[in-house]
Structures are given as structure tokens and as C-alpha cells.
Motif scaffolding. Structure first.
Motif, PDB file in Angstrom:
ATOM      1  N   GLY A 116       0.784  -1.235   0.000  1.00  0.00           N
ATOM      2  CA  GLY A 116       0.000   0.000   0.000  1.00  0.00           C
ATOM      3  C   GLY A 116       0.814   1.282   0.000  1.00  0.00           C
ATOM      4  O   GLY A 116       0.264   2.367   0.057  1.00  0.00           O
ATOM      5  N   GLY A 117       2.152   1.209  -0.071  1.00  0.00           N
ATOM      6  CA  GLY A 117       2.972   2.424  -0.138  1.00  0.00           C
ATOM      7  C   GLY A 117       4.172   2.357   0.792  1.00  0.00           C
ATOM      8  O   GLY A 117       4.820   1.321   0.913  1.00  0.00           O
ATOM      9  N   GLN A 118       4.439   3.489   1.474  1.00  0.00           N
ATOM     10  CA  GLN A 118       5.586   3.584   2.400  1.00  0.00           C
ATOM     11  C   GLN A 118       5.295   2.792   3.661  1.00  0.00           C
ATOM     12  O   GLN A 118       4.409   3.152   4.437  1.00  0.00           O
ATOM     13  N   ILE A 159      -1.459  -2.741   4.021  1.00  0.00           N
ATOM     14  CA  ILE A 159      -2.922  -2.728   4.022  1.00  0.00           C
ATOM     15  C   ILE A 159      -3.459  -4.144   3.861  1.00  0.00           C
ATOM     16  O   ILE A 159      -3.169  -4.815   2.882  1.00  0.00           O
ATOM     17  N   GLU A 160      -4.205  -4.589   4.853  1.00  0.00           N
ATOM     18  CA  GLU A 160      -4.890  -5.873   4.725  1.00  0.00           C
ATOM     19  C   GLU A 160      -6.314  -5.705   5.223  1.00  0.00           C
ATOM     20  O   GLU A 160      -7.034  -4.869   4.708  1.00  0.00           O
ATOM     21  N   GLU A 161      -6.688  -6.453   6.239  1.00  0.00           N
ATOM     22  CA  GLU A 161      -8.020  -6.253   6.781  1.00  0.00           C
ATOM     23  C   GLU A 161      -7.990  -6.483   8.281  1.00  0.00           C
ATOM     24  O   GLU A 161      -6.941  -6.786   8.857  1.00  0.00           O
ATOM     25  N   ALA A 162      -9.147  -6.313   8.910  1.00  0.00           N
ATOM     26  CA  ALA A 162      -9.181  -6.301  10.363  1.00  0.00           C
ATOM     27  C   ALA A 162      -8.751  -7.635  10.966  1.00  0.00           C
ATOM     28  O   ALA A 162      -8.085  -7.665  12.000  1.00  0.00           O
ATOM     29  N   SER A 163      -9.121  -8.732  10.324  1.00  0.00           N
ATOM     30  CA  SER A 163      -8.795 -10.033  10.897  1.00  0.00           C
ATOM     31  C   SER A 163      -7.282 -10.202  11.000  1.00  0.00           C
ATOM     32  O   SER A 163      -6.770 -10.635  12.034  1.00  0.00           O
ATOM     33  N   GLN A 217      -4.151 -17.147   2.009  1.00  0.00           N
ATOM     34  CA  GLN A 217      -4.261 -18.068   0.883  1.00  0.00           C
ATOM     35  C   GLN A 217      -5.297 -17.543  -0.099  1.00  0.00           C
ATOM     36  O   GLN A 217      -5.993 -16.590   0.172  1.00  0.00           O
ATOM     37  N   GLY A 218      -5.400 -18.233  -1.221  1.00  0.00           N
ATOM     38  CA  GLY A 218      -6.501 -17.957  -2.135  1.00  0.00           C
ATOM     39  C   GLY A 218      -6.233 -16.853  -3.119  1.00  0.00           C
ATOM     40  O   GLY A 218      -5.137 -16.315  -3.213  1.00  0.00           O
ATOM     41  N   MET A 219      -7.300 -16.501  -3.855  1.00  0.00           N
ATOM     42  CA  MET A 219      -7.172 -15.566  -4.977  1.00  0.00           C
ATOM     43  C   MET A 219      -6.887 -14.141  -4.555  1.00  0.00           C
ATOM     44  O   MET A 219      -6.479 -13.323  -5.353  1.00  0.00           O
ATOM     45  N   LYS A 271      -2.691  -9.485  -5.618  1.00  0.00           N
ATOM     46  CA  LYS A 271      -3.394  -8.231  -5.871  1.00  0.00           C
ATOM     47  C   LYS A 271      -3.301  -7.800  -7.338  1.00  0.00           C
ATOM     48  O   LYS A 271      -2.216  -7.724  -7.890  1.00  0.00           O
ATOM     49  N   GLY A 272      -4.447  -7.545  -7.956  1.00  0.00           N
ATOM     50  CA  GLY A 272      -4.455  -7.012  -9.311  1.00  0.00           C
ATOM     51  C   GLY A 272      -4.231  -8.040 -10.403  1.00  0.00           C
ATOM     52  O   GLY A 272      -4.377  -7.754 -11.572  1.00  0.00           O
ATOM     53  N   LYS A 273      -3.876  -9.282 -10.013  1.00  0.00           N
ATOM     54  CA  LYS A 273      -3.633 -10.308 -11.031  1.00  0.00           C
ATOM     55  C   LYS A 273      -4.955 -10.863 -11.547  1.00  0.00           C
ATOM     56  O   LYS A 273      -5.902 -11.030 -10.786  1.00  0.00           O
TER      57      LYS A 273
END
Ligand SMILES: Cc1cc2nc3c(=O)[nH]c(=O)nc-3n(C[C@H](O)[C@H](O)[C@H](O)COP(=O)(O)OP(=O)(O)OC[C@H]3O[C@@H](n4cnc5c(N)ncnc54)[C@H](O)[C@@H]3O)c2cc1C
Ligand code: SF4
Ligand code: SF4
Ligand code: FES
Lengths: 530, 106
Positions: free
Chosen positions: A271-273, A297-301, A342-344, A350-352
Motif C-alpha cells: 500500500g505504499g511507504q 494494508i490488509e483487513e481487520a482479521s 491463501q486464495g485468490m 493483488k491485481g492479477k
């Protein structure tokens, strides 16, 4: 100068999780947050979370926040609110703006968990009142009970754009379009499908060319973009809206770490710096850790797991936890974190463009471009020998329209009858177990964070099928009323009669609405409009 | 903009007591303790300030106190971030023009 064993900056999910672990090891812990309320992003999140039981899947974000707060309180963590950390200096001195004055604190360890800031995009008129960030929309509707607008256009098809679009509709707003310059939906397909079936049109490969209005937003113009993201003349479309909502990504708020002298790296995938960190969150400066969105940057979990790891690492650094115990507990947490990676949608993917699932099933292009599965994708959901698989008495069976490898498995845990199988790898697609018989209890529908499960009975009555669907809007349809069945794209199909509405406490505000539709719509009708 | 009286997940919206405040001398009502910006939004006010040089309107943008687009003059004090400042009964709120407060007419 007040001293603590550990000072944490940010009372979001990662900061609070770190505080709880450290305080439980016997450390004195202070958490500073600039907001008047603790919880970071968590209290704005009113949807059920993904993941598995250990990640608190199927629990709504704000409920997880309440649990964290009471645990922090129990563990003796001191949370300072309206407390902005202005600087971290040599010898782990922390400067805090508290009650209008600058105060100095000192700690032996520091965890920076400042989260992320929303990215912006510019276009003609982007500063007009009525152009808002997605986080602002969430704050207004989910914290303060006010609609951000009446007619809203959403820019951004990542999970934030998709989730906030759904929440806008739950708040009673109209979402007139979802726009993204990317050629594919960025977030989970199940989140996209939830809003597509309410009739929200998706404009991928489109961008906003201008916001209209002189004093505030009165409309918006979008246009298709070419492969260089340049608007194509002649493709403009206009919408009357009073609000334009931007959900174009987040950037780590890592300034404090940089200022403290931590080694930083530029990593677009995070996500940057971001600070250079070890697995347990330790930065290049011993005793200073980073956890949560600030380190990627990911998520809360994952922010909560990362927080717990750095809390334990800080405890071990000061000798409040033996190296052996630390290693043991970190290993456990690493397994939990790994299962989310894991997973897509894994951080590396990201972005693939991913063509096939892990199971070798082709990924629906319709889902990625329009937000819903089309007829060609549905073949594998239509059963051949249906009498074998369904409840002989009621004929009901689950149809699970969850087609991407996402880290999620509450549907498997929900079914006491064993009808739904995901297995150990939580990103695997849910499978229907053909030997188990469905009772129609509906627990799978209510537990599904993606609202992707429907109960279908093709032979409800001669010529009619019944469909049970998750419903999280007001007013709730009433038994006996007649309305319209909608397709996956929100198009009206036929008249539908509501034959049952269930709203048990265990469903946690996801009502189960059963409608009767002509038999040939058993596999096409997926929503209901009064 | 409308308030959400009942939310499908969060239930009825909890509010403080109803109070009167003044927006550019017009009496308006809101709920004590909610951010000033929320009370203004409920009353249909979109413009919080005008920029100094280009005189362009600005309103709520981030709603968490970071962007300063929503600053106004509150009880005579300019540059108050209305999205994070709680409403108090009788508050006098004014549209801010640039960085200098508009003239306060009694
Ligand atoms: C719309 C939306 C939907 C989401 N959906 C999901 C989902 O379904 N599942 C999921 O797992 N995650 C989801 N997330 C992501 C999740 O909210 C974040 O990843 C998570 O909140 C990150 O936690 P954090 O503790 O790192 O940061 P935050 O929650 O952002 O908390 C950081 C805190 O630090 C404070 N702070 C920052 N700087 C300072 C300073 N200098 N001084 C004092 N305090 C400071 C901030 O004000 C904030 O309170 C979603 C996010 C959004 C925006
Ligand atoms: S309705 Fe009940 S029995 Fe049927 S699949 Fe869902 S959870 Fe299992
Ligand atoms: S079907 Fe299962 S794996 Fe898919 S979103 Fe729903 S609960 Fe998660
Ligand atoms: S809206 Fe950004 S500071 Fe108030």
C-alpha cells in the motif's frame, strides 16, 4: 514524565489486540488514539466478517470491537482518547497532544498501530460539497445515523467500495452506479453479487470525468477508459446524484515510524511507504514494533493477529514472557495468519487476473465485469438427481453461489447436518455433501458473510418453486405480501409471493425471506422487491 | 438529508436531547453531542466554508477530522472542525469565508 512498559499508538483492532496480549503478560500498557471513541475502523463495520472461527468469522465488525474493548479493560489497559501522538523520539519518548496540551510519556517498548488513510483521486469538481470519502459515508451512516446522500455514485470496486455500497442501501440511500477504472471488480465476488442483485449497475473500465454543480454536487459524468486509463470521447454517461463516494484505496499512515528513524521501504503490494518489519512486527529499531494496516494494508482479521504477535514480541523483549512461550504462541498465530493469506485475494495476488479456482473451475467473467454470475456459470449448480440429495419431505436444498477462493468457512460450521464441506483449507470452495440431508433450518444462510447461500425447492407446489434468501433491509417483507422477484442482476422477473419470513436471534439481523416463484425461475430469481 | 430512524442492523438511532442552535443566525435543531456537521447535514446545509483565494465552497469530506474541509466559525472561533466537534445547545455557527471570520451580526 509518565512511564509505561509499553505505549501503543492507535486503538484500532491491531492496537487493542496488542494491548490485550501485552497487559495479560503483566506489562503496564497505555494506548493513545486521536479519536473520541476507540476501535479504529471496526465500529463502522456492520457486516459479518470472513475468516474462520478463530478469526471471529460471521461476527459483525462492531461486535468484535465491543469484545476487544471489554477485554482491554479487564486486562487493565489504559486507553487515552482525544490523544494525538505527535512524535516518537530517541529513547522511546512519546509526545502526545492531550486535552489541548502537549504531554511527554516514556516507554520501554512502542507499538505503532496507526492504521491507514484513504487515497484520493481528482477530477473536475472533486472539491465540491457532496464528494466524500467512503470512510466518511460509513462514519455518517453507521456511527451517527444520518444518510450521507440520497442518490450516490460509488467510485471503486474493491471490498471497501462494495461493502460501503451495500451499507448505503441499508441506510436507505440509492446507489445509482458502481464505477471503477480497472477492467475487473477488485473485491470479493460475493460482495459484488449482493449489490448487483439489488439492481446496482457496474461500470468497469470507466472513470469519473467531472462532478456537476456550482454550490454542491447535482450530478456526475463518467466515461469509458482505454487501456491507458484515458477517457474515450463519446462514451460519456450522466447521472443525477447528490453524492459521489470515493473508495480508491488506502495508504499506510507510517509517518510516525519514519520520524522515529525506522527503516522504511516503498512496497506497492503493501500500500505504499511501510516500515521494514520482521514477522512479529519488530522494526529496524529494537523495541519499536508496527502492527496492522500501518505495516501493510490488509483487513481487520489479520490486523488483530498482527497486533497480538507484536504484543507478545514486546512482552518477550522486556522479559515479561519467556522466549520459549513466545515462540510457541507466535507459531500458533502464524498458522492463523497464514490461513488468511491463501486464495485468490492473497496479498501477493493483488491485481492479477486469475482464470481458474484452486479446484480448476473457471472464474466467472460475468462476476468480474458485471458483478453477478450469468447462466453459463450456473450449470454446475443445477443438480441432476435431485431426489437423492434433498430433504424428502420438504425438497429444500442449499445452493451456494460462492465461486472464488476466499478465506472463509462459517457456512461449513453452521450446518449441523454436515451438508456443507470446505475442509481444512479455508479458501477452498464450499461443496455440498450429497449424502447429507438438508432440514431447511437456514443457519447456513444467516452465517454466510457473503450472503451467497440460498435454499431452493424446485417442487414447492405444482408449477412453483420456493427460494429462501438473506435479507438485511428495512422494511422487512411480510408473509403473504406479493411483490417482484429479481434476477441476479436486479432485473424484474415475475410476481413473487412471500411465504415465510424468519428472524431468529441466532440469525443476527439477517432475516430469511422465502418467496414463491414460477418453477422455471428456481435458478434465476435471487432477490425480492416489495 | 434524512436521518436514519431505524437501521436494519443497528436498530433505532440513539441520540442526545434535541437542542436549538444557530446557523448564520437561523435557528435550527439538532441533537446534543452529535458532531455539528451531522446536525447541519440533517438540516440540509452542504456548504461549510469558502476557500480564501478562489472562493470555492467546501463541505464534509473525510468526517474524521483530517481534511479540514468542514471548518467553520463556532461561537466566534474560526477553523473549528465541525465533523468532530460535538453540538451544544445554543451554539452559534457561521459559514467561514477564507481564514477570516465573517462579520458577526447580532
Ligand atoms: C469500508 C471498509 C470495510 C472493511 N471490511 C473489512 C472486512 O470485511 N473484514 C476485515 O477483516 N477488514 C475489513 N476492513 C479493514 C479493516 O477495517 C482494517 O484493516 C483495520 O481496521 C486495520 O486495523 P488497524 O488497527 O491497523 O487500523 P485502524 O482500525 O485504522 O486504527 C488505527 C487507529 O489509530 C489512530 N491513529 C492514527 N494516527 C494516530 C496518532 N498519530 N495518534 C493517535 N492515534 C492515531 C486512528 O485514528 C485509528 O483509530 C474494512 C475497512 C473498510 C474501510
Ligand atoms: S438449511 Fe440448515 S440443514 Fe440445510 S444446508 Fe443450511 S444449515 Fe444445513
Ligand atoms: S458460502 Fe461459505 S465460504 Fe462462501 S462467503 Fe458464504 S460462508 Fe464464506
Ligand atoms: S470533514 Fe475532514 S476535517 Fe471535517
Amino acid at each position: 514524565m509518565k512511564r509505561y512498559d509499553l505505549i501503543i499508538v492507535g486503538a484500532g483492532p491491531s492496537g487493542l489486540s496488542a494491548a490485550i496480549e501485552a497487559a495479560k503478560c503483566g506489562m503496564s500498557v497505555a494506548v493513545f488514539d486521536e479519536n473520541a471513541k476507540p476501535g479504529g475502523q471496526l465500529f463502522k463495520q456492520i457486516h459479518k466478517f470472513f475468516g474462520s472461527k478463530e478469526h471471529q468469522a460471521k461476527i459483525r465488525g462492531y461486535k468484535i470491537g465491543e469484545t476487544l474493548l471489554s477485554q482491554a479493560d479487564e486486562a487493565g489497559v489504559q486507553v487515552f482518547l482525544n490523544a494525538t501522538v505527535a512524535g516518537i523520539y530517541l529513547d522511546k519518548e512519546v509526545l502526545v497532544q492531550l486535552n489541548g496540551a502537549m504531554e511527554h510519556f516514556k516507554a520501554d517498548t512502542i507499538i505503532v498501530a496507526t492504521g491507514a488513510a484513504e487515497n484520493m483521486v481528482t477530477f473536475a469538481g472533486w472539491t465540491l460539497p457532496g464528494v466524500i470519502g467512503a470512510g466518511a459515508a460509513q462514519t455518517m451512516m453507521n456511527l451517527y445515523g444520518i444518510q450521507p446522500g440520497q442518490r450516490v455514485l460509488m467510485l471503486g470496486s474493491g471490498n471497501v467500495g462494495l461493502v460501503v455500497s451495500f451499507q448505503l442501501m441499508q441506510a436507505g440511500c440509492d446507489v445509482v452506479a458502481l464505477v471503477d477504472a480497472a477492467p475487473r471488480v477488485g473485491g470479493y465476488g460475493v460482495h459484488a453479487a449482493k449489490i448487483a442483485r439489488c439492481g446496482v449497475p457496474f461500470y468497469l473500465s470507466h472513470t469519473i470525468t467531472r462532478a456537476e454543480g456550482s454550490d454542491c454536487v447535482t450530478g456526475v459524468e463518467i466515461a469509458q477508459v482505454d487501456e491507458h486509463f484515458t477517457p474515450i470521447p463519446g462514451t460519456e454517461k450522466q447521472f443525477d446524484v447528490d453524492t459521489i463516494c470515493l473508495a480508491v484505496g488506502l495508504s499506510p499512515m507510517s509517518q510516525l515510524l519514519k520520524m522515529a528513524g525506522c527503516e522504511m521501504v516503498d512496497d506497492p503490494r503493501r500500500g505504499g511507504q511501510v516500515p521494514l518489519v520482521a514477522e512479529n512486527g519488530e522494526t529496524s529499531i529494537p523495541g519499536i514494533f508496527a502492527a496492522g494496516d500501518v505495516s501493510g494494508i490488509e483487513e481487520a482479521s489479520s490486523a488483530m493477529i498482527g497486533g497480538r504477535m507484536s504484543g507478545l514480541a514486546a512482552a518477550a523483549y522486556l522479559g515479561f514472557l519467556s522466549e520459549q512461550d513466545k515462540d510457541h504462541r507466535l507459531a500458533e498465530l502464524e498458522v492463523a495468519l497464514e490461513s488468511l493469506h491463501q486464495g485468490m485475494f492473497a496479498p501477493g495476488s493483488k491485481g492479477k487476473a486469475i482464470a481458474k479456482t484452486d479446484e480448476g473451475i473457471e472464474v466467472s467473467q460475468s462476476l468480474l465485469k458485471k458483478g453477478y454470475l450469468d447462466d453459463a456459470d450456473l450449470k454446475r449448480f443445477i443438480r441432476s438427481n435431485k431426489t437423492e440429495l434433498t430433504n424428502k419431505k420438504s425438497g429444500v436444498h442449499p445452493v451456494i453461489e460462492c465461486t472464488q477462493n476466499i478465506p472463509c468457512n462459517p457456512c461449513q460450521d453452521a450446518c449441523a447436518k454436515g451438508c456443507i464441506k470446505i475442509g481444512k483449507t479455508i479458501t477452498a470452495l464450499p461443496q455440498i455433501d450429497e449424502d447429507s440431508i438438508c432440514t431447511g433450518c437456514g443457519m447456513c444462510i444467516a452465517s454466510c458473510s457473503g450472503q451467497a447461500i440460498f435454499l431452493v425447492d424446485e417442487d414447492y407446489e405444482p408449477g412453483y418453486a420456493s427460494i429462501t434468501l438473506p435479507y438485511e433491509f428495512l422494511p422487512l417483507p411480510q408473509k403473504g405480501e406479493v411483490g417482484t422477484a429479481l434476477s441476479r442482476s436486479g432485473q424484474p422477473l415475475s410476481t413473487a409471493e412471500i411465504i415465510d419470513v424468519r428472524n431468529a436471534k441466532a440469525f443476527d439481523h439477517t432475516a430469511l425471506v422465502t418467496m414463491k416463484v414460477p418453477a422455471d425461475q428456481a435458478m434465476t430469481a435471487r432477490f425480492y422487491k416489495s | 438529508m434524512s436521518r436514519i430512524s431505524e437501521h436494519p442492523i443497528l436498530g433505532p438511532t440513539e441520540t442526545g436531547p434535541k437542542v436549538t442552535f444557530f446557523m448564520d443566525n437561523q435557528p435550527m435543531s439538532g441533537y446534543a453531542g452529535e458532531p455539528i456537521a451531522v446536525a447541519l447535514k440533517a438540516a440540509g446545509v452542504m456548504i461549510h466554508r469558502y476557500t480564501q483565494k478562489a472562493h470555492e465552497p467546501r463541505g464534509i469530506f473525510c468526517a474524521i477530522g483530517r481534511c479540514t474541509d468542514c471548518v467553520m466559525i463556532v461561537d466566534g472561533i474560526p477553523n473549528v472542525r465541525t465533523c468532530i466537534t460535538p453540538l451544544v445547545a445554543g451554539m452559534k455557527i457561521q459559514t467561514q469565508d477564507g481564514v477570516t471570520p465573517l462579520e458577526v451580526s447580532q
